[in-house]
Design an enzyme around this catalytic site. Structure first.
Site, PDB file in Angstrom:
ATOM      1  N   ARG A  14      11.606   1.698 -27.519  1.00 42.29           N
ATOM      2  CA  ARG A  14      13.009   1.943 -27.895  1.00 42.29           C
ATOM      3  C   ARG A  14      13.922   2.088 -26.682  1.00 42.29           C
ATOM      4  O   ARG A  14      15.140   2.142 -26.824  1.00 42.29           O
ATOM      5  CB  ARG A  14      13.129   3.149 -28.830  1.00 42.29           C
ATOM      6  CG  ARG A  14      14.525   3.292 -29.427  1.00 42.29           C
ATOM      7  CD  ARG A  14      14.610   4.351 -30.512  1.00 42.29           C
ATOM      8  NE  ARG A  14      13.856   5.537 -30.200  1.00 42.29           N
ATOM      9  CZ  ARG A  14      14.243   6.480 -29.326  1.00 42.29           C
ATOM     10  NH1 ARG A  14      15.386   6.369 -28.685  1.00 42.29           N
ATOM     11  NH2 ARG A  14      13.477   7.534 -29.115  1.00 42.29           N
ATOM     12  N   TYR A  34      30.658 -14.908 -38.927  1.00 41.91           N
ATOM     13  CA  TYR A  34      29.443 -14.689 -39.707  1.00 41.91           C
ATOM     14  C   TYR A  34      29.663 -13.573 -40.744  1.00 41.91           C
ATOM     15  O   TYR A  34      30.260 -12.531 -40.430  1.00 41.91           O
ATOM     16  CB  TYR A  34      28.312 -14.328 -38.739  1.00 41.91           C
ATOM     17  CG  TYR A  34      27.013 -14.043 -39.439  1.00 41.91           C
ATOM     18  CD1 TYR A  34      26.315 -15.065 -40.062  1.00 41.91           C
ATOM     19  CD2 TYR A  34      26.502 -12.763 -39.498  1.00 41.91           C
ATOM     20  CE1 TYR A  34      25.128 -14.806 -40.722  1.00 41.91           C
ATOM     21  CE2 TYR A  34      25.308 -12.498 -40.150  1.00 41.91           C
ATOM     22  CZ  TYR A  34      24.627 -13.517 -40.767  1.00 41.91           C
ATOM     23  OH  TYR A  34      23.463 -13.263 -41.421  1.00 41.91           O
ATOM     24  N   ASP A  80      29.708 -14.668 -30.324  1.00 38.71           N
ATOM     25  CA  ASP A  80      28.483 -14.946 -31.064  1.00 38.71           C
ATOM     26  C   ASP A  80      28.162 -16.415 -30.777  1.00 38.71           C
ATOM     27  O   ASP A  80      28.804 -17.312 -31.299  1.00 38.71           O
ATOM     28  CB  ASP A  80      28.713 -14.703 -32.557  1.00 38.71           C
ATOM     29  CG  ASP A  80      27.459 -14.918 -33.386  1.00 38.71           C
ATOM     30  OD1 ASP A  80      26.595 -15.720 -32.953  1.00 38.71           O
ATOM     31  OD2 ASP A  80      27.339 -14.319 -34.463  1.00 38.71           O
ATOM     32  N   LYS A 134      17.715 -17.620 -35.240  1.00 35.87           N
ATOM     33  CA  LYS A 134      18.105 -19.001 -35.453  1.00 35.87           C
ATOM     34  C   LYS A 134      17.472 -19.909 -34.382  1.00 35.87           C
ATOM     35  O   LYS A 134      16.273 -20.070 -34.374  1.00 35.87           O
ATOM     36  CB  LYS A 134      19.633 -19.103 -35.503  1.00 35.87           C
ATOM     37  CG  LYS A 134      20.283 -18.037 -36.414  1.00 35.87           C
ATOM     38  CD  LYS A 134      19.906 -18.172 -37.871  1.00 35.87           C
ATOM     39  CE  LYS A 134      20.221 -16.927 -38.697  1.00 35.87           C
ATOM     40  NZ  LYS A 134      21.560 -16.415 -38.594  1.00 35.87           N
TER      41      LYS A 134
HETATM   42  C1  LIG Z   1      22.217 -15.214 -38.727  1.00 33.85           C
HETATM   43  C2  LIG Z   1      23.404 -14.959 -37.910  1.00 33.85           C
HETATM   44  C3  LIG Z   1      23.719 -13.661 -37.454  1.00 33.85           C
HETATM   45  C4  LIG Z   1      22.905 -12.449 -37.829  1.00 33.85           C
HETATM   46  O1  LIG Z   1      21.625 -12.501 -37.347  1.00 33.85           O
HETATM   47  P1  LIG Z   1      20.369 -11.751 -38.030  1.00 33.85           P
HETATM   48  O2  LIG Z   1      19.263 -12.084 -37.129  1.00 33.85           O
HETATM   49  O3  LIG Z   1      20.248 -12.281 -39.422  1.00 33.85           O
HETATM   50  O4  LIG Z   1      20.704 -10.289 -38.048  1.00 33.85           O
HETATM   51  C5  LIG Z   1      24.837 -13.525 -36.651  1.00 33.85           C
HETATM   52  N1  LIG Z   1      25.620 -14.574 -36.331  1.00 33.85           N
HETATM   53  C6  LIG Z   1      25.365 -15.818 -36.768  1.00 33.85           C
HETATM   54  C7  LIG Z   1      26.271 -16.934 -36.389  1.00 33.85           C
HETATM   55  C8  LIG Z   1      24.248 -16.059 -37.559  1.00 33.85           C
HETATM   56  O5  LIG Z   1      24.001 -17.305 -38.001  1.00 33.85           O
END
Ligand SMILES: *Cc1c(COP(=O)(O)O)cnc(C)c1O
Length: 393
Positions: free
Chosen positions: A48, A102, A174, A199
């Site tokens: 952690r 998102y 992001d 992803k």
């Molecule tokens: C899936 C996604 C997230 C969130 O990610 P998790 O791993 O599901 O928490 C954030 N931003 C984008 C663009 C995403 O596709």
């Protein structure tokens, strides 16, 4: 060779590698301990605290791939998003972020931030001037998502980072949709780069994780909150993610190539009324995409023509499966009107540009001729038969 000059595939393969000093094995050893000696050591290690050997090694890989000094690995993309935002926002502060961001990020801001006295403005436009117009005296963070989900809007990174610098604001992005293979926002002055590693970094639809890359000072500020919130990632998954990232360059290149070819094909298809892909010359963000991306990404969206039935189209597909998530080696699709934007009213959806027949497509690494053949046969099967035509039959 100097690490800073190495190409992306070399970095994917070698950066952050842990030497197997004991047996000289080829891959990073896994150190799953949750308990480390505190006596006679410089570093007090604990999962952690984000500082186990495997966590630190993977953070170095992410930092290197994002042309940044330091990194942190999280238990999910949303742990990375929430911890990064809350590290720079407190009671009385204001955040600017895009309307087309998102869904989980929107829920976090809309459902939680009020409790902490954090204000937010969602901007509809994608220009730096749209962000500028939303800045208030108490604004602390400009948050970006480019290309955006699901219409692949583009925002000029350099314009927004220049704006932020002139106002003393922190910028975050992001960068999930582009992946570090196609876009390195640090090169355009963006401060904090966030990924859902679920992803493209994971890429095989079997890992949930998040990652952040930034300067050492920014990462330290995020870490101070992260160790208290506790969103670290298990070393088993860290190890698996490191392995997945070795092939990220190859995967994302194939996915981006497939998306470009598929979008070109679909644009000429009579069963499709509109294609959204930053790699197409007539996409409104094409010039910006060319300036700040190496490839245009594996995500595209398209609208079926009025004479095609979306449900029949989806059911007729052979290789491509409907799926909530994205970026895996297998091609998948979603209908935003039934998933991410399903809770909006039809009017709200129309305002957001989400047609009922809009399909968000995540290109896998299949051979392009198979993908094209699959979509062609499904589009043919989806043709609506008019009442008159049915009678004649
Ligand atoms: C899936 C996604 C997230 C969130 O990610 P998790 O791993 O599901 O928490 C954030 N931003 C984008 C663009 C995403 O596709």
């Amino acid at each position: 060779m100097e690490q800073s000059k190495a190409g992306m595939n070399t970095r994917c393969t070698h950066s952050g590698h842990l030497e197997d000093l004991q047996f000289k094995g080829a891959v990073s050893p896994l150190f799953p301990s949750t308990s480390y000696a505190y006596d006679g050591v410089d570093t007090k290690r604990y999962p952690r605290y984000f500082n186990t050997p495997n966590q630190e090694a993977l953070a170095r890989k992410v930092a290197d791939l994002e042309h940044s000094e330091a990194g942190l690995i999280f238990g999910s993309g949303m742990a990375a998003v929430s911890t990064s935002l809350l590290a720079f926002l407190g009671s009385g502060d204001h955040l600017v972020l895009p309307e087309q961001s998102y869904g989980g990020t929107q829920n976090l801001v809309r459902e939680e931030f009020g409790k902490y006295g954090i204000e937010a403005t969602f901007v509809t436009g994608t220009e730096a001037s749209d962000f500028e117009a939303a800045i208030r005296p108490n604004t602390k963070v400009l948050y970006l998502e480019t290309p955006s989900n699901p219409l692949l809007y583009l925002t000029d990174l350099e314009a927004v980072s220049g704006l932020a610098r002139s106002r003393g604001l922190v910028t975050m992005i992001d960068n999930t949709f582009a992946s570090p293979i196609n876009q390195n926002p640090a090169d355009f002055g963006i401060d904090i780069i966030i990924h859902s590693a679920t992803k493209y970094m994971g890429g095989h639809s079997d890992i949930c994780a998040g990652a952040v890359a930034a300067s050492a000072a920014h990462i330290d500020r995020i870490f101070q909150l992260a160790k208290n919130l506790g969103g670290s990632l298990s070393d088993y998954t860290v190890w698996l993610l490191e392995r997945s990232m070795k092939t990220m360059g190859l995967r994302v290149k194939a996915q981006s190539q497939n998306a470009l070819e598929l979008s070109r094909h679909l644009r000429t298809h009579t069963g499709i009324s509109r294609v959204y892909y930053p790699g197409l010359e007539d996409h409104p963000g094409h010039a910006i995409a060319k300036a700040q991306m190496r490839g245009f990404g594996g995500m595209l969206s398209f609208e079926l023509a009025p004479d095609r039935d979306a449900d029949r189209f989806v059911k007729a597909l052979k290789w491509v499966k409907p799926s909530m998530s994205l970026a895996g080696v297998e091609s998948t699709l979603t209908l935003p009107s039934q998933t991410s934007h399903g809770l909006l009213s039809p009017e709200e959806r129309e305002k957001a540009g989400i047609a009922d027949e809009l399909i968000r497509f995540s290109c896998g690494i299949e051979d392009i001729q198979d993908l094209i053949a699959d979509l062609d046969q499904a589009l043919a099967a989806a043709a609506k038969v008019s009442a008159g035509a049915a009678l004649i039959k």
